[in-house]
Every structure is written in C-alpha cells, then in structure tokens.
Design a protein around this motif. Structure first.
Motif, PDB file in Angstrom:
ATOM      1  N   ASN A   1       0.832  -1.237  -0.209  1.00 14.17           N
ATOM      2  CA  ASN A   1      -0.129   0.070  -0.029  1.00 14.17           C
ATOM      3  C   ASN A   1       0.984   1.124  -0.016  1.00 14.17           C
ATOM      4  N   ALA A   2       1.873   1.336   0.779  1.00 11.38           N
ATOM      5  CA  ALA A   2       2.634   2.483   1.062  1.00 11.38           C
ATOM      6  C   ALA A   2       3.497   2.653  -0.352  1.00 11.38           C
ATOM      7  N   ASN A   3       3.710   1.673  -1.058  1.00 13.00           N
ATOM      8  CA  ASN A   3       4.672   1.658  -2.309  1.00 13.00           C
ATOM      9  C   ASN A   3       3.735   2.389  -3.274  1.00 13.00           C
ATOM     10  N   LYS A   4       2.427   1.769  -3.263  1.00 13.65           N
ATOM     11  CA  LYS A   4       1.374   2.116  -4.431  1.00 13.65           C
ATOM     12  C   LYS A   4       1.222   3.617  -4.284  1.00 13.65           C
ATOM     13  N   SER A   5       0.827   4.217  -2.872  1.00 16.51           N
ATOM     14  CA  SER A   5       0.752   5.516  -2.780  1.00 16.51           C
ATOM     15  C   SER A   5       1.906   6.320  -3.029  1.00 16.51           C
TER      16      SER A   5
ATOM     17  N   SER B   1       4.137   5.798  -5.532  1.00 14.60           N
ATOM     18  CA  SER B   1       4.166   5.881  -6.880  1.00 14.60           C
ATOM     19  C   SER B   1       2.954   6.815  -7.633  1.00 14.60           C
ATOM     20  N   GLU B   2       1.883   6.650  -6.878  1.00  9.50           N
ATOM     21  CA  GLU B   2       0.853   7.632  -7.246  1.00  9.50           C
ATOM     22  C   GLU B   2       1.053   8.819  -7.159  1.00  9.50           C
TER      23      GLU B   2
ATOM     24  N   ASN C   1       4.066  10.229  -6.883  1.00  9.87           N
ATOM     25  CA  ASN C   1       4.968  10.548  -8.044  1.00  9.87           C
ATOM     26  C   ASN C   1       4.591  11.041  -9.079  1.00  9.87           C
ATOM     27  N   SER C   2       3.480  10.076  -9.694  1.00  8.71           N
ATOM     28  CA  SER C   2       3.102  10.557 -10.995  1.00  8.71           C
ATOM     29  C   SER C   2       2.224  11.845 -10.994  1.00  8.71           C
ATOM     30  N   LEU C   3       1.624  12.129  -9.740  1.00  8.16           N
ATOM     31  CA  LEU C   3       0.976  13.453  -9.809  1.00  8.16           C
ATOM     32  C   LEU C   3       2.055  14.611 -10.004  1.00  8.16           C
ATOM     33  N   LEU C   4       3.233  14.292  -9.118  1.00  9.28           N
ATOM     34  CA  LEU C   4       4.348  15.459  -9.240  1.00  9.28           C
ATOM     35  C   LEU C   4       4.918  15.804 -10.455  1.00  9.28           C
ATOM     36  N   VAL C   5       5.017  14.398 -11.396  1.00 11.19           N
ATOM     37  CA  VAL C   5       5.553  14.426 -12.682  1.00 11.19           C
ATOM     38  C   VAL C   5       4.250  15.217 -13.674  1.00 11.19           C
ATOM     39  N   ASP C   6       3.149  14.989 -13.414  1.00 12.64           N
ATOM     40  CA  ASP C   6       1.983  15.364 -14.208  1.00 12.64           C
ATOM     41  C   ASP C   6       1.980  17.016 -14.327  1.00 12.64           C
TER      42      ASP C   6
ATOM     43  N   GLU D   1       2.781  15.109   1.800  1.00  9.94           N
ATOM     44  CA  GLU D   1       2.339  13.645   1.868  1.00  9.94           C
ATOM     45  C   GLU D   1       3.372  12.497   1.485  1.00  9.94           C
ATOM     46  N   LEU D   2       4.249  13.071   0.403  1.00 12.87           N
ATOM     47  CA  LEU D   2       5.214  12.011   0.245  1.00 12.87           C
ATOM     48  C   LEU D   2       6.241  11.790   1.174  1.00 12.87           C
TER      49      LEU D   2
END
Lengths: 419, 360
Positions: A86-90, A92-93, A95-100, A114-115
């Motif tokens: 769960n922690a890993n998934k959140s 990566s999510e 991170n993708s938000l930051l890249v967006d 949050e990260l």
C-alpha cells in the motif's frame, strides 16, 4: 546545630553521583540493516503470502489445527507485506502526480508533504516486514531454566552469581512470572556464595524473553573479600535452557521428547543413573535420608546432579528435566552452528555469539552496565541488579540485535540462493 | 563404623556450629548439610505457623525457631530418624506422615511401587481391561502396609487410568492402621490424591501368620469386610503387593541393620516372629526371614492373583523367595502357566530387589 559533625567528602560525592545517575543515559551502537528491502527478501515474503492464501482457502472448507497454526504463523508476514505494498502504491501515485504538468501548484505542495510522510512510514513498514520474516525460535513458547555458575574469579564470582540469581528472581516477581529455585548449591561455608543454581521460570514464552541472557557476565568491582582495595574482574556464566512440559500435556507438539523420532529424544539406555554414595545394605536395614541422584548422558558426557529435595523421585524428575533441556539446547545450537558455517562466506565475518564469549559487563566503580552485543550502556547499575526497567531495556536491545542479525542472515542466504 | 576425622568435624563446625551434631548420624558432610537445610526450613516453618496461629494474621517476626532448630539437631545427633523429627517423608508425589511405632517408607519401596504401577498398566492394556463392562473393579491388596504408602501411591498412579479401584492395606499393628487412614485423608486434603481414594482405599487389621486347618493364613474374617472382595463368592484379588519384614535376627543384632533403625523403628515391622504353627512342620528348612513370603506365596493361588510383587532384602533372598514361590505354586497347580521373575534396577541405593509372580 549539625547532628553529624563531619562528613567525608567522598560520601558527599557519592550521594551526589547517585542522584545524577537516576537519569538514564543510553548509548546505542547497533547493527545497521539496509532500509530498503532486498529483492530476495521480497520474493520470500511473496511466496509466504501465496502459501497463506492457499492455507486460508483450505481452512475455510475444513478446519485442521496444524494448518491453522501455520496460517497463524505466516499471518503477520502477509499483513506487513500488504502494508508495504500500500505504502509503495501511494508513493508511486504521488510521484506520478508530481510529474504531471497539469497539476495545480497547491496540489503539488500537498503531494510533496504527503510523499515525505509516506516515505517515513515506508521505512517503518519495511522494517516490520523484515522482522516478521524472521522465523520464530523453536523454543520461543516454552518456559525456561536459567543455570547460573560462577566462572573465573573464585569466591568473588560465587558472590556475584548469588546477586545475579537474586536479580533474575526479582525480575520474575516484577513481571509476575512464577519462578522456583530448583537447585541451589552454596560454596564452602557461606550463605551467599553460589557454586551452582538453577532457576525455573514457569511462564509460557519465558525462554524467548530470557534467551538474551545466555553467555558470560563479567563483573568489575572491589570485592567484599578484598583487603587492599583493588578492583577485580570475575565472570559468571549463565545458560538459558528450554524447559519441556510434561509428556501428557504436550503429546501433539514438536517437543514431545518421549517419541523416538523427535529431535529431542533421549535414549534412556544412553543415560547412566548413579547414586552418590556406594551403600552397604539397603531397604529396611537402614533409613537413608540421602536422596542425591546423578545422571550422565554417556555420548555427550553431560552430567546433571540433584540433591535438593528429600524425595529421590522428585530429584530424579528434576534431574531429567535439566538433562533434557541441556541436550535440546546443545542439539539446537549444533544445528544453528551448521547454518552459520554455511552462511559464513556470504555474511562477511559476522560470527555467532556463543556462550563462550563475554556478553555483558557490570562495572560497580562506574555504576555502569554494558552489553557487548548491542553496545548499549546503562548508567544505573543498582536498578539493573534489582531487576528493574533498566535490565529490561538492555534485554530489549539485545533482542532487537538478535533480530537484526537474523535478518542479515536471511538476506545473505536468500541472495546467495538467487546467485 | 569408621571414625569421623577431626579435620572433617572442624570443617563442619566452621560451616555451622550445629553441623557436627548431624555429622554423627550422616557420616558425610554433603548429606549433613542437606539435613541441616531441611531441618532449618522445617524449624522456620513451624515457628511461622505458631506465630500465625498465636496472633491473628499480620506479618509478625518469627520467634523461637532457633531453639527448635537446635533441639531438632540434638535429637538427630542421638540417632532419631529424620522422618520422625520432621514428621513426614515424601513418597512419590505423596507426603506420608511418619510416627514412632510405624516403619518409615524407604526409597526402594518407592521404586518398586512405581515399577508395579507400570506392570499393572501393562497388564490392563494387554487384557483390554478398559473395554470391559463397568462391573470390572481392579482389586489390589497390600500386605504389611505400615504407613499405607504403597496403597496410596498405587491409587495415585492408577486412578487416572482405571475407572474402578479397590485397594486394601492389611497390617497387624493398630497404630499403623490408624496412621494409614490418617495419611489417606492428609493426601486428599493436600490435593495429591483424588477424592476417590476416600472410598476406594481401605485399611484393615489382620494377622497373616495365623493359620486355619487347611494350612492357609486365616484371613477369612477379613475378606467380608473388604468391599471389593466380598462381592464374589470366592475371595479374589487381582494384584498382590507386599513389603513384609525380611530381616533375619542375626542381621538385626550383629549385622547390617543400622543402630538408629534398631533403636527407633519397630522390630515388629523388621524381623519376622518365631512361628510355631503346626503347618510349618513340613517346611522345617524355611529361614525365619523368609517366613512371610511363604504365607504370601500360599495366598497367591488361593486369591487367583494375576500379579504379585514382593520386595526382598537382598539378591540371595530374592533367589530363595523366587524358588519358594515356584515350589508352592507348582504344588497347587490350579492355574495354567506361572512366571516367576526377579526385578532389580541399578541406580538406587542398595538396589531394590523384587520377586514378580505372574499368572495367566
């Protein structure tokens, strides 16, 4: 008007020191494990999770105590793995938000916060996962016997052995464990000088709690018997042995020592039973009060003697209990040693800490107690010797050191397998 | 007896001033130290009990234990058995009260009783006793029971495995019978013996050396009084166990019997009496120390005993008793095959010897 006309400056200094020492002072020097999980460990966790799934499937259709026990053992691993996923998934999510590029700046700052918190959580979660992967000690659930013997240091070692016995008894009293001294042999003509003692702690899991205590305990102080004020160093060896339950109550467990196929079975043929004194006539002719019994396990030359009780039967029972415990511990240790030999190449020189090595030092002059395995030093010796919180702090640090070591061992063997 | 070296006495005195007193009887420092510890614990215990009962409740200082301790050690130095001073002796898991006039239970008897219990359980499992209808009661008889230690320990060991037991102890001494009954209650109260023992273990006074015209011991008057035996028309008993007096007069006065035993323990329980029974004429060559075994051997076929366990004093006596049992049982020849065996184990003081008689 002072009632005491003169106070020695040293006494003043001592009382001042004892006040100062009430504050605990810890130094930590431990093994550092990697914060991220090695792929080998992760693979192991995943395979265990898969096993758990099949086991719980089977349990839903048919209840079997063995399966349930195994599932219960793996349970914590599965939970820890879930948390970690769960922690890993959140992460990566986020991170993708930051890249967006389309995300708003407000959202971005929130995501960064949050990260950070998730990454902190991830460290503890992965630590938990590692700890849950360490297999439980086979004797962990058992009550235990603590054998105390003075080593080098003559009378002083005997005196200190007596103090250690008191320390463990008070620890048991404080933790609410029932304990009994089943063997106590005093040295020549002294009330407070042990030559050997065995303390039985009849609480489930006492072995797991106290197995950190096995080893040589060193004391540095000016002994009561010393006339010239020199500091002596003496040693007391402590051995923590598993205490097996009586046959009837544990017919199903792996520790059934009456079953010849069991690992801990002792062939009665291999044990020589001796009375302590060669007697003339027996039976109705004499009324012997001597009830001493000595058992010798011939193949390993392990000797246990017992004379505390008035009943020969009771002495024999206790002697067998101790003999069984000693042999089981020796066999377990031999197995561990084999494993260590296998691992040694991969582990880079982390040796096993056997009972031959000194594990802890009690220094009276500096009022300090240092454990050499975890490297923890507590500057409150009185509390340690009274079996107080400080002793448990030390024991806790050693336990986490043991776990760290086991993790390292698992990691190295697992990665070796992959190669 | 070799003299105690002065060096040893001095060493004991340095250890504890009361230790040389105990050394007189114990002869070795190790065992004297153990006895000193047991006496010390008991003196403290008694003084504490007095303090509690004297004043109601509270944690009062224990007074007067030193005097008590000293007088106990003095008594011991005069040879009074430790068990009479302390008032009890552990026997298996039981605690047997001991008083003067009744023989103190020995370690050997303990070992033999444990072995007998094993043998009985073995026989029961072979004969599928547990599967039989509920009427099956296992009947056990102990002859010359003394403190009642054997019946009580057998009951403690067998009662978890056998649904119905009837254990009876027979002794000639009324003191012994009284003590044995007291021991039953005592051990039930201590929780080491199940409540069943109160109804299933009984003690009867009887003389096994009296004869009727058949040449069998007159225990006729006894049988109807024993609950388990009275039910069947023929008196029957499944297990017979005994630790009869087995010391010869010669050994008693000039030989191996310890002084303390001679002075303080009853001769009645140690040396068989002179027997002038007419039926003994045909057994002229029987030794006096083997007298009881002869009578017990005669009882075995009569009661249709499945297993008899007889404690003996020495290996030579065990051989004699085994031969006698074969002889007597061969003459009766009522049952089929009879197995006579001598059991002994090393590792106990004085090596216990027992003659086992099995019939099927």
């Amino acid at each position: 008007m002072l009632s005491i006309p003169w106070v020695c400056s040293r006494c003043l200094a001592r009382s001042a020191r004892s006040v100062r020492n009430l504050r605990l002072f810890y130094q930590r020097r431990g093994l550092q494990t990697e914060s991220d999980l090695s792929p080998a460990l992760l693979e192991r966790a995943c395979s265990l999770a898969a096993e758990h799934a099949t086991l719980s499937d089977r349990l839903s259709t048919l209840f079997d105590p063995k399966t349930a026990k195994r599932a219960g053992e793996i349970g914590p691993v599965v939970k820890a793995l879930e948390d970690w996923n769960n922690a890993n998934k959140s992460i990566s999510e986020l991170n993708s938000l930051l890249v967006d590029p389309d995300a708003e700046t407000e959202l971005r700052t929130l995501a960064i916060e949050e990260l950070e918190s998730t990454q902190v959580a991830l460290a503890t979660v992965s630590d938990n996962l590692k700890r849950s992967l360490v297999p439980r000690h086979p004797f962990a659930d058992l009550p235990c016997l603590v054998e105390i013997r003075p080593g080098a240091g003559g009378d002083e070692a005997g005196l200190f052995a007596f103090e250690l016995l008191k320390m463990y008894i008070t620890l048991c009293v404080r933790r609410g464990f029932r304990s009994a001294v089943i063997k106590r042999e005093l040295g020549d003509g002294a009330e407070d000088r042990l030559s050997e003692a065995v303390l039985e702690i009849e609480a489930e899991g006492a072995y797991d709690l106290l197995r950190t205590e096995s080893g040589v305990h060193r004391v540095q102080r000016v002994p009561a018997t010393e006339t010239k004020g020199r500091t002596h160093t003496s040693a007391v060896s402590i051995m923590v042995l598993p205490s097996f339950p009586d046959t009837g109550s544990a017919a199903d467990s792996a520790h059934n020592f009456d079953d010849p196929s069991s690992d801990y079975y002792i062939d009665p043929q291999e044990v020589r039973i001796e009375k302590m004194r060669a007697g003339g006539a027996g039976g109705q002719h004499v009324n012997k009060t001597e009830s001493a019994i000595r058992l010798t396990h011939v193949p390993t030359n392990t000797v246990v003697s017992m004379q505390d009780s008035r009943s020969q039967h009771a002495n024999r029972k206790k002697a067998w209990q101790i003999l069984r415990a000693k042999l089981a511990e020796a066999r377990q240790e031999a197995r561990e040693k084999e494993l260590v030999e296998l691992r040694r190449g991969a582990m880079g020189g982390i040796a096993r800490m056997g009972r031959g090595d000194k594990v802890r030092t009690y220094n009276y002059g500096q009022s300090r107690c240092t454990d050499h395995r975890s490297g923890l030093t507590v500057h409150n010796l009185d509390d340690v010797l009274e079996g107080g919180e400080s002793l448990e702090t030390i024991m806790g640090s050693v336990r986490s050191w043991l776990t760290d070591r086991d993790i390292l061992a698992i990691t190295s063997t697992a990665s070796e397998k992959r190669v | 007896m070799p003299r105690i070296p002065t060096r040893l006495i001095v060493k004991a005195y340095q250890n504890n001033p009361l230790l040389p007193l105990l050394l007189r009887e114990c002869r070795s420092l190790d065992s004297a130290r153990n006895e000193l510890r047991w006496l010390h614990e008991r003196a403290l215990h008694i003084a504490r009990q007095r303090a509690i009962s004297g004043r109601s409740g509270g944690n009062y200082p224990v007074v007067g234990w030193r005097g008590l301790f000293r007088s106990m050690c003095l008594a011991r130095s005069k040879g009074v058995p430790l068990q009479y001073i302390l008032g009890d002796q552990p026997f298996g898991d039981l605690d047997i009260k001991c008083v003067r006039g009744v023989l103190i239970p020995r370690h050997e008897t303990e070992a033999i009783t444990f072995h007998a219990a094993e043998l009985i359980l073995d026989i029961l499992s072979k004969n599928n006793w547990m599967d039989r209808p509920k009427a099956a009661t296992l009947r056990i008889m102990d002859l010359c029971t003394g403190t009642g230690c054997i019946p009580l320990l057998l009951h403690a060991l067998l009662s978890p495995h056998v649904l119905r037991l009837s254990v009876v102890g027979v002794d000639i001494s009324p003191t012994a019978i009284r003590l044995a009954k007291e021991n039953t209650k005592r051990n039930v109260r201590l929780g080491v013996l199940s409540e069943r023992a109160l109804s299933e273990v009984s003690f009867q006074r009887g003389n096994m050396l009296e004869f009727n015209h058949d040449g069998f011991p007159t225990m006729e008057g006894l049988f109807p009084r024993i609950p388990g035996l009275a039910t069947s028309p023929e008196p029957r008993c499944d297990i017979l166990i005994s630790n009869p007096p087995y010391i010869s007069p010669r050994e008693y006065y000039h030989g191996t019997t310890a002084r303390s035993v001679r002075i303080f323990e009853p001769k009645l329980a140690l040396v068989p009496p002179v027997n002038l029974s007419p039926s003994m004429v045909q057994y002229r060559n029987i030794r006096r120390e083997d007298l009881f075994y002869h009578h017990i051997a005669a009882l075995i076929p009569r009661l249709q005993v499945k297993l008899a366990v007889l404690e003996c004093g020495s290996h030579s006596q065990a051989i004699r008793v085994a031969a006698m049992c074969k002889d007597v049982l061969g003459k009766c020849n009522s049952t089929g095959s009879i197995l006579v065996d001598i059991w002994s184990v090393t590792g106990y003081d004085g090596h216990p010897y027992a003659v086992l008689v099995r019939s099927r």
